[in-house]
Motif scaffolding. Structure first.
Motif, PDB file in Angstrom:
ATOM      1  N   ILE A  45     -21.142  17.186  28.973  1.00 45.38           N
ATOM      2  CA  ILE A  45     -21.695  16.438  27.714  1.00 45.38           C
ATOM      3  C   ILE A  45     -20.140  16.137  26.606  1.00 45.38           C
ATOM      4  N   THR A  86     -31.592  15.566  34.383  1.00 44.57           N
ATOM      5  CA  THR A  86     -30.451  16.637  34.009  1.00 44.57           C
ATOM      6  C   THR A  86     -30.426  17.883  34.779  1.00 44.57           C
ATOM      7  N   THR A 143     -33.504  11.202  26.312  1.00 41.06           N
ATOM      8  CA  THR A 143     -33.490  12.018  27.396  1.00 41.06           C
ATOM      9  C   THR A 143     -34.879  12.462  27.950  1.00 41.06           C
ATOM     10  N   LEU A 179     -31.032  19.255  26.574  1.00 42.30           N
ATOM     11  CA  LEU A 179     -29.972  18.336  26.581  1.00 42.30           C
ATOM     12  C   LEU A 179     -29.774  17.554  25.313  1.00 42.30           C
ATOM     13  N   LEU A 235     -26.464  24.109  30.096  1.00 42.26           N
ATOM     14  CA  LEU A 235     -25.944  23.373  29.032  1.00 42.26           C
ATOM     15  C   LEU A 235     -25.566  24.545  27.853  1.00 42.26           C
ATOM     16  N   ASP A 250     -34.812  15.726  28.870  1.00 44.06           N
ATOM     17  CA  ASP A 250     -34.756  17.078  28.735  1.00 44.06           C
ATOM     18  C   ASP A 250     -34.407  17.745  27.205  1.00 44.06           C
ATOM     19  N   ALA A 288     -31.328  23.804  32.484  1.00 43.80           N
ATOM     20  CA  ALA A 288     -31.065  23.956  30.944  1.00 43.80           C
ATOM     21  C   ALA A 288     -30.067  24.943  30.808  1.00 43.80           C
TER      22      ALA A 288
END
Length: 553
Positions: free
Chosen positions: A238, A261, A288, A293, A267, A290, A264
């Motif tokens: 990101i 994505t 998104t 995200l 991230l 997710d 999790a």
């Protein structure tokens, strides 16, 4: 042999041609007397222009509404229409190419272009007809005759893009203001880089990329970009998004759609150490599938400028419980923006599936800044045992912005429109907003949560009341109520609801105690199916200065 018969035949043929021309002239004179032929040419050409299906917001024109077919049909109606269309350059300012487009038609378009005319080119879903595009570049879009204003290209295979870029280099130095370009396809990765595009279109301002499978890593080549729209299958870093937002000095519109994505947990711990200031942006959209995200992308952002449109949505139905973190992140992102004055709460359809989960959209706005909007779309939960199959109540998860009337989203609201059927905590919260003056609701039944709040008829398990949720005087500043009765399909229920609302407002006034409650200024009922009787009208006029009963068309 005498030549008289031959000469007579020639004379006859000449007479036939003369009469046919005379008949054609008579038909044109007759057609000129029709009302549509009396329309001034400039007005008729505008009608032709509006009849075309031009580039839509997403840059793609639907297959079923091919503008080329419309142009050919207009030219075939009459001589007057054909002459009008040929003399109006607006009809030829957009060139639409499909696999079925012939070079003969493109030559016709080229003949009707004017000197220094701005041209919009859209080539959608090209599979094999790269020759038509090459024909445009070499023969139609001559530098001295046209100025390419906007390009929309969608193709399936790499070689088509390569040919386009190779031919486009012939007019590299022309004034190219806006470009919408698709990269990637369901049929495989297209190996055209941002550097390739930037080399051919150095002045590009608008860019649309659809990439598979990963995030484009070379977008910093577009120094003059103002509008950037990215459709990304996977975001694995990101920081690239934040780098684009910080580095694009002229960027005013940014939209990111993430279709997938990774897990999790990948991230976690990836947020930038400093806030990302967005002082130049006017429009920002983040979509998104997710929620983690979404939060990772949203939490560092700070909108400092005068934003015109912000759209935040998550379609993550797997982790609905994380939706309560989205609203606080959005509030933190607007540290210098005045609180919204209008709010709409509505059910949103994300796709066409009949069994899709429920999504609720919150659209917030400002009265003095028409067109400025902050929209949030979140997945919600429904009650397990709804009182109505057609209008199930939404559990408190959908009322996240409405759990605290003193929050930034609600503390200055004057107008609320509710198009869903939320549960009691929603109404208990907004009933305590001191600035709320106008309320638009949907009628569900004569004992819905809104009427119960007005009457003060709220029962809790074990008769235990939460002091924080008590509403001593519901809607203290309310001036007008609009009721949509279209959901009450049974005849007479609209009148029953109007009577119940009038009685609820009477109970509200009676329960005010020492606080005197004046009449509502206006009660308006829309999409009514039944006539309003005098008795019910009298009840409504006892609590309102004006009553409007609008029948359904």
């Amino acid at each position: 042999m005498s030549s008289a018969p031959f000469e007579s035949q020639i004379e006859l043929d000449r007479e036939i041609v003369r009469l046919e021309q005379q008949l054609l002239d008579l038909k044109r004179r007759r057609n000129a007397m029709s009302p549509i032929s009396r329309i001034p040419p400039e007005l008729l050409s505008n009608i032709f222009f509006l009849a075309l299906c031009f580039l839509e917001a997403d840059g793609v024109t639907p297959h079923k509404l091919d503008p080329n077919v419309t142009k050919q049909a207009i030219c075939a109606v009459s001589h007057h229409w054909r002459e009008t269309s040929f003399t109006d350059p607006k009809l030829w300012m957009e060139i639409h190419v499909r696999d079925s487009t012939t070079t003969k038609y493109l030559d016709l378009v080229g003949k009707n272009l004017r000197e220094n005319q701005e041209v919009y080119l859209e080539a959608h879903d090209i599979v094999k007809n790269s020759s038509a595009l090459r024909h445009i570049f070499l023969h139609v879009l001559k530098v001295e005759k046209t100025r390419l204003k906007r390009v929309v290209i969608s193709a399936r295979y790499s070689y088509i893009f390569r040919e386009i870029l190779r031919e486009s280099s012939l007019w590299e130095d022309t004034v190219t203001l806006d470009l919408v370009f698709y990269r990637g396809s369901p049929f495989g990765k297209i190996d055209v880089t941002g550097q390739d595009i930037a080399a051919v279109f150095p002045h590009i301002r608008e860019l649309r990329l659809a990439t598979m499978p990963g995030f484009p890593r070379d977008l910093l080549h577009f120094l003059n970009i103002t509008d950037l729209y990215l459709i990304v299958y996977i975001v694995d870093d990101i920081h690239q998004v934040f780098e684009i937002l910080k580095s694009a000095e002229r960027l005013v519109s940014f939209k990111l759609v993430v279709q997938h994505t990774r897990h999790a947990f990948e991230l976690e711990g990836v947020l930038p150490s400093a806030e990302v200031e967005l002082s130049r942006l006017k429009r920002f959209e983040l979509d998104t599938r997710d929620t983690p995200l979404l939060l990772a992308l949203l939490q560092p952002l700070r909108f400092r400028g005068n934003m015109e449109r912000v759209f935040i949505t998550t379609c993550d139905t797997r982790r609905k419980e994380l939706s309560h973190l989205v609203i606080p992140a959005i509030i933190l992102a607007f540290p210098e923006t005045s609180a919204p004055e209008t709010v709409k709460v509505m059910r949103v359809s994300v796709n066409s599936a009949e069994d899709e989960p429920s999504f609720v959209g919150y659209e917030m706005g400002w009265i003095a800044r028409q067109g400025h909007r902050l929209t949030v779309v979140l997945p919600v939960l429904q009650n397990d045992n709804p009182s109505s199959v057609l209008a199930p109540e939404i559990r408190p998860l959908s009322t996240l912005p409405f759990m605290d009337p003193n929050s930034w989203i609600l503390n200055n609201v004057q107008d609320i429109e509710v198009g869903t059927r939320p549960t009691l905590p929603f109404w208990e919260c907004i009933a305590r907003i001191p600035t709320l003056r106008r309320l638009t609701i949907t009628a569900w039944d004569i004992d819905d949560c809104f009427l119960r709040i007005l009457r003060g008829d709220v029962e809790r398990p074990g008769n235990v009341r939460d002091q924080d949720l008590e509403v001593p005087m519901p809607f203290p500043a309310l001036r007008s109520i609009k009721v949509n009765t279209e959901t009450l399909s049974t005849s007479g229920l609209d009148v029953d609801y109007a009577r119940a609302l009038g009685q609820a407002l009477e109970a509200r006034a009676a329960g005010a105690g020492e606080e005197k409650v004046g009449k509502i200024r206006k009660l308006e009922f829309r999409s009514c199916m039944s006539e309003l009787g005098e008795e019910t009208r009298g009840i409504l006029l006892s609590v309102a200065l004006c009553v409007r009963w609008k029948m359904k068309n």
